[in-house]
Design a protein around this motif. Sequence first.
Motif, PDB file in Angstrom:
ATOM      1  N   ALA A 155      13.906   6.191   4.825  1.00 23.05           N
ATOM      2  CA  ALA A 155      14.267   5.320   3.692  1.00 23.05           C
ATOM      3  C   ALA A 155      13.160   5.379   2.638  1.00 23.05           C
ATOM      4  CB  ALA A 155      14.477   3.882   4.168  1.00 23.05           C
ATOM      5  N   ALA A 156      11.898   5.406   3.093  1.00 22.98           N
ATOM      6  CA  ALA A 156      10.770   5.469   2.146  1.00 22.98           C
ATOM      7  C   ALA A 156      10.858   6.728   1.284  1.00 22.98           C
ATOM      8  CB  ALA A 156       9.437   5.436   2.906  1.00 22.98           C
ATOM      9  N   ALA A 157      11.385   7.797   1.864  1.00 21.82           N
ATOM     10  CA  ALA A 157      11.506   9.054   1.120  1.00 21.82           C
ATOM     11  C   ALA A 157      12.502   8.925  -0.038  1.00 21.82           C
ATOM     12  CB  ALA A 157      11.911  10.181   2.066  1.00 21.82           C
ATOM     13  N   GLN A 158      13.386   7.906   0.028  1.00 24.91           N
ATOM     14  CA  GLN A 158      14.391   7.691  -1.029  1.00 24.91           C
ATOM     15  C   GLN A 158      13.926   6.663  -2.063  1.00 24.91           C
ATOM     16  OE1 GLN A 158      17.006   9.592  -1.062  1.00 24.91           O
ATOM     17  NE2 GLN A 158      16.429  10.455   0.928  1.00 24.91           N
ATOM     18  N   ALA A 159      12.736   6.103  -1.864  1.00 26.02           N
ATOM     19  CA  ALA A 159      12.267   5.030  -2.748  1.00 26.02           C
ATOM     20  C   ALA A 159      12.123   5.507  -4.196  1.00 26.02           C
ATOM     21  CB  ALA A 159      10.927   4.502  -2.240  1.00 26.02           C
ATOM     22  N   TYR A 160      12.280   4.545  -5.102  1.00 24.34           N
ATOM     23  CA  TYR A 160      12.046   4.815  -6.525  1.00 24.34           C
ATOM     24  C   TYR A 160      10.791   4.034  -6.904  1.00 24.34           C
ATOM     25  CZ  TYR A 160      12.745   4.677 -11.604  1.00 24.34           C
ATOM     26  OH  TYR A 160      12.574   4.785 -12.962  1.00 24.34           O
ATOM     27  N   ALA A 161       9.659   4.717  -6.878  1.00 24.21           N
ATOM     28  CA  ALA A 161       8.380   4.028  -7.107  1.00 24.21           C
ATOM     29  C   ALA A 161       7.492   4.823  -8.062  1.00 24.21           C
ATOM     30  CB  ALA A 161       7.680   3.804  -5.771  1.00 24.21           C
ATOM     31  N   PRO A 162       8.011   5.103  -9.276  1.00 24.77           N
ATOM     32  CA  PRO A 162       7.237   5.932 -10.198  1.00 24.77           C
ATOM     33  C   PRO A 162       6.011   5.228 -10.772  1.00 24.77           C
ATOM     34  CG  PRO A 162       9.188   5.103 -11.297  1.00 24.77           C
ATOM     35  CD  PRO A 162       9.290   4.672  -9.857  1.00 24.77           C
ATOM     36  N   TYR A 163       5.945   3.896 -10.662  1.00 18.88           N
ATOM     37  CA  TYR A 163       4.845   3.167 -11.288  1.00 18.88           C
ATOM     38  C   TYR A 163       3.662   2.984 -10.345  1.00 18.88           C
ATOM     39  CZ  TYR A 163       8.696   2.713 -14.436  1.00 18.88           C
ATOM     40  OH  TYR A 163       9.744   3.030 -15.238  1.00 18.88           O
TER      41      TYR A 163
END
Length: 137
Positions: free
Chosen positions: A15-23
């Motif tokens: 699931a972490a691999a799908q995260a949206y965390a660009p900031y």
Amino acid sequence: MDVDWESLRREARSAAAQAYAPYSGLQVGAAGMTDRGDVVSGCNVENASYGLTLCAECGLVSALHATGGRRLGAVSVVALDGEPLAPCGRCRQLLHEAGGDGLLVDGGEGREPIRLGALLPGAFEPEDIRERGRGSA
Ligand code: THU
């Protein structure tokens, strides 16, 4: 409750691999097992308006309800490196509503799981409203 922590951690990691965390650049995944043995997961979703960020546990709790709203018995929260990450204060409260003091939180490989009651002692809970909210006096 019989928990395969390695597999739950693996679910959380994917699931972490799908995260949206660009900031922040910190990708987080959470995977939980319900009292029926189903596995639900979520990842963090950030926003250009930083304060709107959704933690991985928010996604997990939403998935829990979207798939039948069972009680949560065990949860693993990890970063992309697969190592457990401390759930933030708000998410401890969210997890508490879903699994209570007895919810088991992954302590990492070779370490005992931790009861949520130890991570959030004296939690505010539904009884506090039932006993003291409107109509209770
Ligand atoms: N984060 C989570 O997803 N769960 C937590 O319990 C702690 C923090 C995320 C939110 C944000 O996208 C990133 O980690 C950095 O704070």
